[in-house]
Design a protein around this motif. Structure first.
Motif, PDB file in Angstrom:
ATOM      1  N   VAL A  78      -2.437   1.013   1.197  1.00  0.00           N
ATOM      2  CA  VAL A  78      -3.479   1.112   0.529  1.00  0.00           C
ATOM      3  C   VAL A  78      -3.728   2.557  -0.175  1.00  0.00           C
ATOM      4  O   VAL A  78      -4.881   3.051  -0.693  1.00  0.00           O
ATOM      5  CB  VAL A  78      -4.742   0.886   1.374  1.00  0.00           C
ATOM      6  N   ASP A 111      -6.399   7.193  -2.890  1.00  0.00           N
ATOM      7  CA  ASP A 111      -5.991   6.078  -2.378  1.00  0.00           C
ATOM      8  C   ASP A 111      -6.253   4.953  -3.336  1.00  0.00           C
ATOM      9  O   ASP A 111      -6.829   5.088  -4.503  1.00  0.00           O
ATOM     10  CB  ASP A 111      -6.638   6.094  -0.874  1.00  0.00           C
ATOM     11  N   ASN A 112      -6.237   3.812  -2.802  1.00  0.00           N
ATOM     12  CA  ASN A 112      -6.504   2.500  -3.787  1.00  0.00           C
ATOM     13  C   ASN A 112      -8.039   2.576  -4.254  1.00  0.00           C
ATOM     14  O   ASN A 112      -8.028   1.630  -5.090  1.00  0.00           O
ATOM     15  CB  ASN A 112      -5.961   1.207  -3.231  1.00  0.00           C
TER      16      ASN A 112
END
Length: 260
Positions: A78, A111-112
């Motif tokens: 992720v 991050d995502n």
């Protein structure tokens, strides 16, 4: 039992180096690396051994992995880097290792959901790490937002982490105070949504960066937030401090009581 454990490890794509790191066996990890184990090997969720050492706070193994060329910016499934994990866990020693010369993790890596490491240490109140990252010469972007529009200051305020929020403001200025997230909430709104730390609200107002009656894009104020979440002591403080007697606030209180 042994067969079940081996099957579980194989399913998770964990290598011998992952296991040695997970168990904190420095000597075993050293022997594996000396015999050609790939230091940046990834498991089923794309975690490298350095991710595992960073999450578990094993500085000795982390140093060994870095010595053998571990990618300090390797991305998990992720988008989480080792620095994200260490910041979330409050592991200052690991953070310093990852940010050290020769390693230099990307302090602005996202991050995502566009969280940078500062989001995580602010959210969980690790103010020593907040201070270290903001005081270091890392070209940190302290007012960056995630996909929900939250700055690190928002997350500190939503979670009642006063010391972390204070560090962000004192070390990076008041720019984050005027930013609204996708819910039309500033840091002041966020602190009033949390509502359990009157000192945090007082501190935010003392910065004189925003009027107490500032309305978010959807029109709601900090007073509305406090009313909606039933923080009576905070409501009284806001009213005493000049917050307006908004009709919407009365409606919010009625909803909370189940009237109408």
């Amino acid at each position: 039992m042994e067969g079940q454990m081996c099957s579980k490890w194989a399913y998770g794509a964990l290598t011998a180096l992952h296991i040695a790191t997970l168990a904190g066996h420095h000597e075993a990890a050293d022997i594996l690396l000396q015999h050609g184990a790939y230091v940046n090997v990834q498991d089923a969720v794309f975690f490298t051994p350095l991710h595992i050492a960073s999450y578990n706070g094993n500085e000795q193994v982390a140093k060994l992995l870095l010595k053998f060329g571990a990618d300090v910016n390797a991305s998990g499934e992720v988008g989480d880097r080792p620095l994200h994990l260490a910041a979330a866990k409050g592991l200052l020693g690991i953070v310093k290792l990852l940010m050290g010369e020769g390693s230099k993790a990307n302090v602005n890596a996202q991050d995502n959901e566009d969280h940078v490491p500062l989001h995580f240490c602010a959210r969980f109140g690790h103010h020593e790490i907040v201070r270290f990252l903001l005081q270091g010469n890392f070209e940190l972007q302290p007012h960056s937002v995630n996909i929900y529009g939250d700055t690190p200051l928002h997350l500190a305020c939503y979670n009642g982490k006063f010391e972390a929020g204070k560090e962000i403001i004192q070390l990076s200025g008041t720019e984050s105070l005027s930013k609204e997230n996708i819910f039309s909430e500033t840091a002041l709104h966020s602190a009033c949504t949390y509502g359990k730390d009157l000192e945090m609200v007082k501190f935010l107002l003392s910065q004189n960066a925003m009027n107490i009656n500032h309305q978010g894009r959807d029109g709601h104020t900090a007073l509305h937030s406090a009313c909606f979440h039933g923080h009576i002591r905070l409501v009284q403080f806001l009213l005493d401090s000049g917050a307006g007697h908004e009709p919407g606030c009365l409606r919010s209180q009625q909803v909370q009581r189940g009237e109408g």
